[in-house]
Every structure is written in C-alpha cells, then in structure tokens.
Motif scaffolding. Structure first.
Motif, PDB file in Angstrom:
ATOM      1  N   GLY A   1      33.497  41.539  35.026  1.00 41.37           N
ATOM      2  CA  GLY A   1      32.472  40.503  35.105  1.00 41.37           C
ATOM      3  C   GLY A   1      32.910  39.138  34.620  1.00 41.37           C
ATOM      4  O   GLY A   1      32.297  38.127  34.963  1.00 41.37           O
ATOM      5  N   ASP A   2      33.967  39.078  33.804  1.00 38.95           N
ATOM      6  CA  ASP A   2      34.455  37.785  33.316  1.00 38.95           C
ATOM      7  C   ASP A   2      35.253  37.032  34.381  1.00 38.95           C
ATOM      8  O   ASP A   2      35.515  35.847  34.225  1.00 38.95           O
ATOM      9  CB  ASP A   2      35.355  37.979  32.095  1.00 38.95           C
ATOM     10  N   ALA A   3      35.625  37.710  35.426  1.00 37.99           N
ATOM     11  CA  ALA A   3      36.434  37.073  36.479  1.00 37.99           C
ATOM     12  C   ALA A   3      35.560  36.173  37.336  1.00 37.99           C
ATOM     13  O   ALA A   3      34.440  36.528  37.698  1.00 37.99           O
ATOM     14  CB  ALA A   3      37.085  38.137  37.348  1.00 37.99           C
TER      15      ALA A   3
ATOM     16  N   ILE B   1      37.633  42.976  46.985  1.00 35.41           N
ATOM     17  CA  ILE B   1      36.848  44.207  46.957  1.00 35.41           C
ATOM     18  C   ILE B   1      35.895  44.211  48.150  1.00 35.41           C
ATOM     19  O   ILE B   1      35.256  43.195  48.451  1.00 35.41           O
ATOM     20  CB  ILE B   1      36.030  44.304  45.645  1.00 35.41           C
ATOM     21  N   CYS B   2      35.822  45.351  48.817  1.00 34.88           N
ATOM     22  CA  CYS B   2      34.872  45.523  49.908  1.00 34.88           C
ATOM     23  C   CYS B   2      34.568  47.008  50.048  1.00 34.88           C
ATOM     24  O   CYS B   2      35.141  47.823  49.343  1.00 34.88           O
ATOM     25  CB  CYS B   2      35.424  44.956  51.219  1.00 34.88           C
TER      26      CYS B   2
ATOM     27  N   ILE C   1      34.273  40.485  48.504  1.00 34.06           N
ATOM     28  CA  ILE C   1      34.370  39.475  47.445  1.00 34.06           C
ATOM     29  C   ILE C   1      35.808  39.422  46.944  1.00 34.06           C
ATOM     30  O   ILE C   1      36.553  40.392  47.030  1.00 34.06           O
ATOM     31  CB  ILE C   1      33.415  39.741  46.259  1.00 34.06           C
ATOM     32  N   ALA C   2      36.171  38.273  46.417  1.00 33.53           N
ATOM     33  CA  ALA C   2      37.484  38.105  45.796  1.00 33.53           C
ATOM     34  C   ALA C   2      37.264  37.613  44.375  1.00 33.53           C
ATOM     35  O   ALA C   2      36.416  36.751  44.126  1.00 33.53           O
ATOM     36  CB  ALA C   2      38.323  37.107  46.588  1.00 33.53           C
ATOM     37  N   LEU C   3      38.018  38.192  43.441  1.00 38.15           N
ATOM     38  CA  LEU C   3      37.917  37.823  42.030  1.00 38.15           C
ATOM     39  C   LEU C   3      39.246  37.257  41.560  1.00 38.15           C
ATOM     40  O   LEU C   3      40.311  37.811  41.859  1.00 38.15           O
ATOM     41  CB  LEU C   3      37.574  39.051  41.178  1.00 38.15           C
ATOM     42  N   ASP C   4      39.178  36.175  40.804  1.00 34.12           N
ATOM     43  CA  ASP C   4      40.370  35.575  40.205  1.00 34.12           C
ATOM     44  C   ASP C   4      40.642  36.302  38.894  1.00 34.12           C
ATOM     45  O   ASP C   4      39.887  36.189  37.930  1.00 34.12           O
ATOM     46  CB  ASP C   4      40.123  34.086  39.950  1.00 34.12           C
ATOM     47  N   MET C   5      41.739  37.053  38.849  1.00 32.81           N
ATOM     48  CA  MET C   5      42.071  37.884  37.698  1.00 32.81           C
ATOM     49  C   MET C   5      43.175  37.271  36.831  1.00 32.81           C
ATOM     50  O   MET C   5      43.594  37.885  35.851  1.00 32.81           O
ATOM     51  CB  MET C   5      42.521  39.268  38.179  1.00 32.81           C
TER      52      MET C   5
END
Length: 118
Positions: free
Chosen positions: A105-107, A39-40, A23-27
């Motif tokens: 979790g907000d990302a 993240i993996c 997964i990729a999160l926009d930070m």
C-alpha cells in the motif's frame, strides 16, 4: 528502453487479452526485489495463461528478456519476471486473497495510458 515504456507495453499486452484491473506500482523506494510491479487478473485459468503468453510474446518481439515465468501450469498466479519489472497475473480469486495492492500500500501507482480494462 526505459521502464515506463516497458510497463506500458506489458499493460497493453495484458489489456489485449482482456485482463482486468491493470495497475502498476512503483516499488523503487519500497522493495529491493524490483522497481515496478504490474498487477492484473483474468477470470479463468485459460485467460490467465493467455495473458501471460501475450506478455512473453510482446517481450520477445521487443527483444527483451523474460528472466523467469512461474505458475503457468496452475494458472492461479503467474509471475513474469522481467528484471526491473515483475508482472503478476492472477486468477480473480487469488488476486482478492493475496491483495498485493494492500500489502504494498505504500507504493505509488504508475500512470498507464487509457484503455486498460476495469
């Protein structure tokens, strides 16, 4: 090269080594540390190291700098710092314990092309 392209390259490198739950999160609006997390996880230490090597090799081939890689020898949580993108490669057990997806979790999630292992 734009960040979306680099994230996809990193995700593809992870996928090529059978990384799970990529997964990729926009930070960008959440953290001052980096713009994106990828993240993996792998199922054993050798696989975790192979995933990290694949990310490094992919960046080298694209002539993009890996600023720092930490945790390679223990292979429980390898952090690959690419500047605007930080790749977290976990051993399965550590991923469940640290649960960065819940912590951040907000990302919002970044859309990755199909093919990532589930």
């Amino acid at each position: 090269m734009d960040n979306q392209t680099v994230i996809q390259m990193v995700a593809d490198a992870c996928d090529a080594k059978q990384a799970k739950d990529i997964i990729a999160l926009d930070m960008e609006d959440i953290s001052l540390m980096t713009d994106y997390f990828l993240i993996c996880h792998g199922t054993n230490e050798r696989q975790v190291q192979a995933i990290a090597r694949a990310v490094k090799d992919t960046m080298d081939e694209a002539e993009l700098q890996v600023i720092r890689m930490e945790g390679f020898d223990q292979a429980r949580w390898i952090l690959v710092d690419l500047g605007d993108i930080v790749c977290h490669i976990f051993h399965h057990d550590e991923r469940q314990y640290y649960n960065l997806e819940r912590l951040w979790g907000d990302a919002s999630r970044v859309e990755l092309n199909a093919g990532q292992n589930g």
